[in-house]
Write a protein that holds these residues in place. Structure first.
Motif, PDB file in Angstrom:
ATOM      1  N   MET A 224       0.829  -1.162   0.000  1.00 57.56           N
ATOM      2  CA  MET A 224       0.000   0.000   0.000  1.00 57.56           C
ATOM      3  C   MET A 224       0.882   1.236   0.000  1.00 57.56           C
ATOM      4  N   ASN A 225       0.518   2.213  -0.778  1.00 56.98           N
ATOM      5  CA  ASN A 225       1.252   3.459  -0.873  1.00 56.98           C
ATOM      6  C   ASN A 225       0.612   4.501   0.032  1.00 56.98           C
ATOM      7  N   ASP A 226       1.374   4.987   1.021  1.00 57.62           N
ATOM      8  CA  ASP A 226       0.896   6.040   1.927  1.00 57.62           C
ATOM      9  C   ASP A 226       1.446   7.368   1.436  1.00 57.62           C
ATOM     10  N   ILE A 227       0.621   8.156   0.767  1.00 60.34           N
ATOM     11  CA  ILE A 227       1.100   9.421   0.193  1.00 60.34           C
ATOM     12  C   ILE A 227       1.409  10.462   1.263  1.00 60.34           C
ATOM     13  N   PHE A 228       1.033  10.200   2.507  1.00 61.97           N
ATOM     14  CA  PHE A 228       1.298  11.146   3.592  1.00 61.97           C
ATOM     15  C   PHE A 228       2.465  10.711   4.480  1.00 61.97           C
ATOM     16  N   ALA A 229       3.188   9.674   4.097  1.00 60.21           N
ATOM     17  CA  ALA A 229       4.269   9.128   4.918  1.00 60.21           C
ATOM     18  C   ALA A 229       5.366  10.140   5.219  1.00 60.21           C
TER      19      ALA A 229
END
Length: 86
Positions: free
Chosen positions: A1-6
């Motif tokens: 899963m890609n967390d764009i807020f990481a």
């Protein structure tokens, strides 16, 4: 899963990223200070806040109550199914 807020720093206005169901204790602090509390069954919760004050609040079931606490006391707590969000 890609967390764009990481790569973003979270502040107190940010959503919680940690949740743990806890058992109230008269002897032990929480593993980490909360941002909010949530309960499955409404009732009173005796708490100690991050500033060191102790008091009793009423929390309705299913409502996220924004309060920063270090301890949820067994004595004086009638709410059940307590989750800590931070």
């Amino acid at each position: 899963m890609n967390d764009i807020f990481a790569d973003f720093s979270g502040g107190l206005e940010s959503p919680a990223t940690y949740v743990q169901t806890i058992t109230p204790s008269d002897e032990a602090d929480l593993p980490r200070a909360s941002r909010a509390l949530n309960v499955a069954v409404d009732g009173s919760i005796r708490i100690t806040t991050v500033s060191g004050t102790t008091g009793t609040i009423y929390v309705a079931a299913g409502i996220t109550f924004p309060v920063r606490v270090t301890r949820v006391w067994a004595t004086g707590t009638t709410a059940t199914g307590i989750s800590v969000l931070s």
